[in-house]
Motif scaffolding. Structure first.
Motif, short mmCIF file in Angstrom:
data_model
loop_
_atom_site.label_atom_id
_atom_site.label_comp_id
_atom_site.label_asym_id
_atom_site.label_seq_id
_atom_site.Cartn_x
_atom_site.Cartn_y
_atom_site.Cartn_z
N VAL A 132 7.24 -0.21 0.01
CA VAL A 132 5.98 -0.94 -0.10
C VAL A 132 5.88 -2.01 0.98
CG1 VAL A 132 4.59 -2.43 -1.59
CG2 VAL A 132 5.79 -0.47 -2.56
N ILE A 133 6.95 -2.77 1.18
CA ILE A 133 6.96 -3.79 2.23
C ILE A 133 6.79 -3.15 3.60
CG2 ILE A 133 8.38 -5.58 3.33
CD1 ILE A 133 9.67 -6.09 0.64
N HIS A 134 7.40 -2.00 3.81
CA HIS A 134 7.30 -1.28 5.07
C HIS A 134 5.84 -0.98 5.41
CE1 HIS A 134 9.34 1.49 8.03
NE2 HIS A 134 8.11 1.95 8.07
N LEU A 135 5.10 -0.48 4.43
CA LEU A 135 3.70 -0.13 4.66
C LEU A 135 2.82 -1.38 4.79
CD1 LEU A 135 3.38 2.80 2.09
CD2 LEU A 135 3.47 3.00 4.57
N MET A 136 3.02 -2.33 3.88
CA MET A 136 2.16 -3.52 3.88
C MET A 136 2.36 -4.38 5.13
SD MET A 136 0.35 -3.07 1.28
CE MET A 136 0.31 -2.23 -0.30
N ALA A 137 3.56 -4.35 5.70
CA ALA A 137 3.80 -5.12 6.93
C ALA A 137 2.91 -4.63 8.06
CB ALA A 137 5.28 -5.02 7.32
N MET A 138 2.64 -3.35 8.12
CA MET A 138 1.75 -2.81 9.15
C MET A 138 0.29 -3.11 8.84
SD MET A 138 3.55 0.83 10.18
CE MET A 138 3.69 1.44 8.50
N TYR A 139 -0.08 -3.07 7.55
CA TYR A 139 -1.47 -3.34 7.20
C TYR A 139 -1.82 -4.81 7.38
CZ TYR A 139 -0.91 1.21 4.89
OH TYR A 139 -0.64 2.52 4.61
N LEU A 140 -0.86 -5.71 7.17
CA LEU A 140 -1.14 -7.14 7.30
C LEU A 140 -1.55 -7.53 8.71
CD1 LEU A 140 1.58 -8.92 5.11
CD2 LEU A 140 -0.90 -9.05 4.84
N VAL A 141 -1.11 -6.76 9.70
CA VAL A 141 -1.48 -7.05 11.09
C VAL A 141 -2.99 -6.98 11.28
CG1 VAL A 141 -1.18 -6.30 13.49
CG2 VAL A 141 0.76 -6.29 11.93
N LEU A 142 -3.66 -6.13 10.50
CA LEU A 142 -5.10 -5.95 10.64
C LEU A 142 -5.89 -7.07 9.98
CD1 LEU A 142 -5.33 -2.13 9.81
CD2 LEU A 142 -5.32 -3.19 12.08
N THR A 143 -5.29 -7.80 9.06
CA THR A 143 -6.04 -8.74 8.24
C THR A 143 -6.05 -10.14 8.84
OG1 THR A 143 -4.09 -9.33 6.91
CG2 THR A 143 -5.42 -7.45 6.18
N ARG A 144 -7.07 -10.90 8.49
CA ARG A 144 -7.15 -12.33 8.82
C ARG A 144 -6.62 -13.09 7.61
NH1 ARG A 144 -13.00 -13.18 11.70
NH2 ARG A 144 -11.84 -14.86 12.71
N ALA A 238 -11.99 -5.09 11.11
CA ALA A 238 -10.57 -4.73 11.00
C ALA A 238 -9.95 -5.33 9.75
CB ALA A 238 -9.82 -5.21 12.25
N HIS A 239 -10.28 -6.58 9.45
CA HIS A 239 -9.74 -7.23 8.25
C HIS A 239 -10.18 -6.50 6.99
CE1 HIS A 239 -8.91 -10.46 5.31
NE2 HIS A 239 -10.10 -10.13 4.83
N ASN A 240 -11.47 -6.24 6.87
CA ASN A 240 -11.98 -5.59 5.66
C ASN A 240 -11.43 -4.17 5.52
OD1 ASN A 240 -13.51 -7.88 5.04
ND2 ASN A 240 -15.22 -7.18 6.29
N ALA A 241 -11.27 -3.47 6.65
CA ALA A 241 -10.67 -2.14 6.58
C ALA A 241 -9.21 -2.22 6.15
CB ALA A 241 -10.78 -1.45 7.95
N GLY A 242 -8.47 -3.20 6.69
CA GLY A 242 -7.08 -3.37 6.29
C GLY A 242 -6.94 -3.72 4.83
N LEU A 243 -7.82 -4.60 4.33
CA LEU A 243 -7.77 -4.97 2.91
C LEU A 243 -8.09 -3.78 2.03
CD1 LEU A 243 -7.17 -7.64 1.47
CD2 LEU A 243 -9.63 -8.00 1.26
N LEU A 244 -9.05 -2.95 2.46
CA LEU A 244 -9.38 -1.74 1.70
C LEU A 244 -8.20 -0.77 1.68
CD1 LEU A 244 -11.50 -0.06 0.19
CD2 LEU A 244 -12.25 0.83 2.41
N ILE A 245 -7.50 -0.65 2.80
CA ILE A 245 -6.33 0.23 2.85
C ILE A 245 -5.24 -0.26 1.92
CG2 ILE A 245 -4.47 1.05 4.35
CD1 ILE A 245 -6.48 1.05 6.65
N ILE A 246 -5.03 -1.59 1.88
CA ILE A 246 -4.02 -2.15 0.98
C ILE A 246 -4.37 -1.85 -0.48
CG2 ILE A 246 -3.05 -4.32 0.13
CD1 ILE A 246 -3.24 -5.39 2.97
N MET A 247 -5.64 -2.00 -0.83
CA MET A 247 -6.06 -1.70 -2.20
C MET A 247 -5.89 -0.22 -2.51
SD MET A 247 -9.49 -4.09 -2.17
CE MET A 247 -9.96 -3.71 -3.85
#
Length: 419
Positions: A132-144, A238-247
């Motif tokens: 989970v941390i592995h995936l979320m670390a990449m998604y966090l780069v997209l978010t503000r 990019a932020h909203n797309a990253g947040l949607l991917i995390i959800m």
């Protein structure tokens, strides 16, 4: 048709005009950074065996595997102990600074590099929480993720307040220095041929985006404002797309886990929870495990309840009240797993992933209470520090006539420090 067009236009304006979920993105930033930081600190004495040169999965074996799967890790650039210590130290530092929200755009990239480098170095050392941390670390780069509850947000508030008072604010120096330093490092890596072209393209793109932000913020006039608005729109998307991917990722984790459990015979007969509680590896508190497994009805309820909650959770997102109830149940369940099965970091990672669905009103209340607690602690600490008293007519820096000498002051200072 007009109503649909109006609704669609409002949705597009909202997605492009603002970074949604500022409190949710902040809490997942803090949660994942803190989880990884605490894990690295706990494994600090064993870091060489887990990810370093003393591990059973040695450097040559890792190099052969990475040559096949193309995974990213900077630990393959050298097999020296010094290089490993540098990477481990950067992973620790970036986690702490990301948790505090200092230069979150840069720290999120360094955090991702630290996570991928260590986990891809020894792929057999992780568990579900590490994935989970592995995936979320990449998604966090997209978010503000530094809009609230961060040092970056505090710095921006102070700059805005200074501008409102008409006070001249000095130019930011730390940001450009950090950007130039990372540019030099990235250039050295590129010309040395250490990195793969795919990842180098990603890092160079992120570096160029930072340069565009810096140039747009320094420019004046209509063109500068237009460039800032354009970059802001791109960053919001990019932020909203990253947040949607995390959800979506969190929903996918629970949905797949629940449906796989449905297919297992032990989950079907209601006894699946019983067995891990009696494994030595997952029993840090044997007495507690024995107490829980004495009641067969309780085990059956927990087993079936786990499956029902995991399968149903993605469908409850359309009902806020039901979603909040199931969310509270899952957070409590992960907290119990952390204690009973001895999996604290897995539970912290899952709770951090669940936090993206927490209501904004609840997160604001938590933030206000945390702020009040911080103020009380600060006042209590400041009240214990003696303050110098200036007498009437006494100049600044002039010692008082009844002030104790250095030797007389030593016992009182020492007593205050001990108290």
């Amino acid at each position: 048709m007009r109503r649909f067009a109006s609704t669609f236009a409002r949705g597009v304006d909202r997605v492009t005009g603002s970074a949604l979920g500022p409190y949710q993105s902040a809490i997942i930033r803090i949660g994942f950074a803190a989880t990884w930081l605490f894990f690295l600190l706990r494994e600090l004495p064993h870091r060489h065996e887990l990810y370093g040169p003393d591990g059973p999965w040695n450097w040559d074996m890792a190099r052969q595997l990475i040559a096949d799967n193309g995974a990213f890790t900077v630990l393959m650039w050298s097999d020296s102990v010094l290089w490993f210590e540098i990477v481990y130290g950067i992973a620790l530092l970036s986690s702490a600074l990301l948790m505090l929200g200092w230069r979150t755009r840069t720290m999120s990239v360094l955090f991702m590099i630290g996570v991928l480098s260590l986990q891809n170095r020894s792929v057999f050392m992780g568990d579900g929480g590490d994935n989970v941390i592995h995936l979320m670390a990449m998604y966090l780069v997209l978010t503000r993720c530094g809009q609230v509850w961060s040092l970056d947000a505090r710095r921006e508030r102070r700059r805005a307040a200074a501008h409102a008072r008409g006070v001249r604010v000095s130019e930011d120096v730390v940001g450009p220095v950090l950007w130039w330093t990372l540019g030099v490092v990235l250039s050295a890596v590129t010309f040395s041929g250490k990195g793969t072209w795919g990842w180098l393209l990603v890092f160079w793109s992120l570096w160029v985006v930072q340069a565009l932000w810096w140039a747009a913020n320094r420019s004046r006039g209509g063109s500068g404002n237009a460039n800032r608005r354009l970059l802001d729109v791109v960053a919001n998307i990019a932020h909203n797309a990253g947040l949607l991917i995390i959800m979506a990722e969190a929903c996918l984790i629970y949905a797949t886990a629940g449906w796989y459990k449905v297919q297992g015979s032990r989950w079907q007969d209601g006894t699946a929870v019983y067995y891990p509680l009696h494994l030595d590896y997952f029993s840090p508190w044997p007495a507690l495990s024995d107490l829980m497994t004495q009641y067969g009805t309780f085990i059956m309820i927990v087993t079936y309840g786990t499956v029902i909650v995991q399968v149903a959770f993605p469908f409850t997102l359309f009902n806020r009240r039901v979603k909040n109830v199931l969310l509270a149940i899952m957070i409590v369940e992960h907290s119990v797993i952390a204690v009973t099965l001895g999996l604290p970091f897995f539970s912290l990672a899952m709770i951090a992933a669940d936090a993206v669905f927490l209501p904004t009103s609840f997160l604001r209340r938590v933030g206000r209470r945390a702020e009040r607690a911080r103020v009380r602690v600060t006042k209590a600490f400041a009240g214990r520090v003696p303050k110098a008293v200036r007498l009437p007519g006494q100049r600044a820096g002039e010692p008082s006539s009844d002030a104790p000498g250095p030797r007389e002051a030593e016992p009182s200072v020492g007593g205050a420090a001990k108290g």
